[in-house]
Scaffold this motif. Structure first.
Motif: not given
Length: 216
Positions: A176-199
């Motif tokens: 995947m090339k650097p792009s706003p969509q890539y940045d949003k993928l990082v956000d989404l993956v980080d959110e998933l990892a954080t939510t999993t850790a919290v629960l």
């Protein structure tokens, strides 16, 4: 932890304390075509989750039979069930077909009962949903996947992702090339990892239901 992330700006990631017991993530994608963009996007998400310290499995849907056509102990069905049970968090990605998700990812979800021998497969697990589009942006598919996840009792992350014009989002090497969509993928993956850790550690309590309890 992987360092093969050329599009990632490491300095922008939140600081995290490594976990000696990595969280377990299962990633599903909705295309059987070799080199499909939904598969490429899932592999990109898998690299990010591993970079964040996760233990990741990507299920290959090729060879998974239609539900009801084979015995429950079919090798591919057993592989999927074991992976879903093993996981603590999940990410589902599908192309948009006729305004909703593909038959390939529907087949994977339909192949899994809500529970096996009383053990829930999906309930009280975090879920992130993603879609890819060959044209303009749409959230039909990610929204439909989120609806299925909520029906299964999963904790759907607030962020959803659509990658429009997906054929332009990846380079010749399938990255995947650097792009706003890539940045949003990082956000989404980080959110998933954080939510999993919290629960983590609270799932048993979240699965206890007053309506299903017997008098003590």
């Amino acid at each position: 932890m992987t360092t093969n992330l050329p599009a990632l700006d490491q300095a922008r990631l939140p600081a995290r304390t490594p976990d000696s017991n990595p969280a377990r993530f299962l990633l599903l994608y909705g295309s059987a075509r070799s080199g499909s963009f939904s598969h490429l996007l899932v592999e990109e998400a898998a690299r990010l989750l591993r970079h964040l310290g996760g233990d990741v499995r990507v299920f290959d849907p090729v060879g998974l039979p239609v539900p009801g056509t084979v015995p429950a102990d079919h090798e591919k069905v057993k592989e999927l069930h074991e992976a879903v049970l093993w996981s603590e968090g999940q990410l589902w990605c599908s192309p948009e077909n006729y305004g909703t998700f593909s038959a390939i990812i529907k087949n994977q979800l339909d192949s899994c009962p809500p529970a096996i021998k009383g053990t829930p497969l999906f309930a009280a697990k975090p879920l992130a949903t993603v879609q890819v589009c060959g044209a303009g942006p749409s959230y039909n598919t990610s929204g439909a996947l989120a609806t299925v996840g909520r029906w299964l009792g999963m904790f759907v992350t607030p962020s959803q992702l659509c990658v429009p014009m997906v054929q332009e989002a990846f380079d010749a090497d399938g990255r995947m090339k650097p792009s706003p969509q890539y940045d949003k993928l990082v956000d989404l993956v980080d959110e998933l990892a954080t939510t999993t850790a919290v629960l983590r550690g609270h799932r048993a309590g979240l699965l206890e239901k007053y309506s299903q309890a017997t008098a003590r």
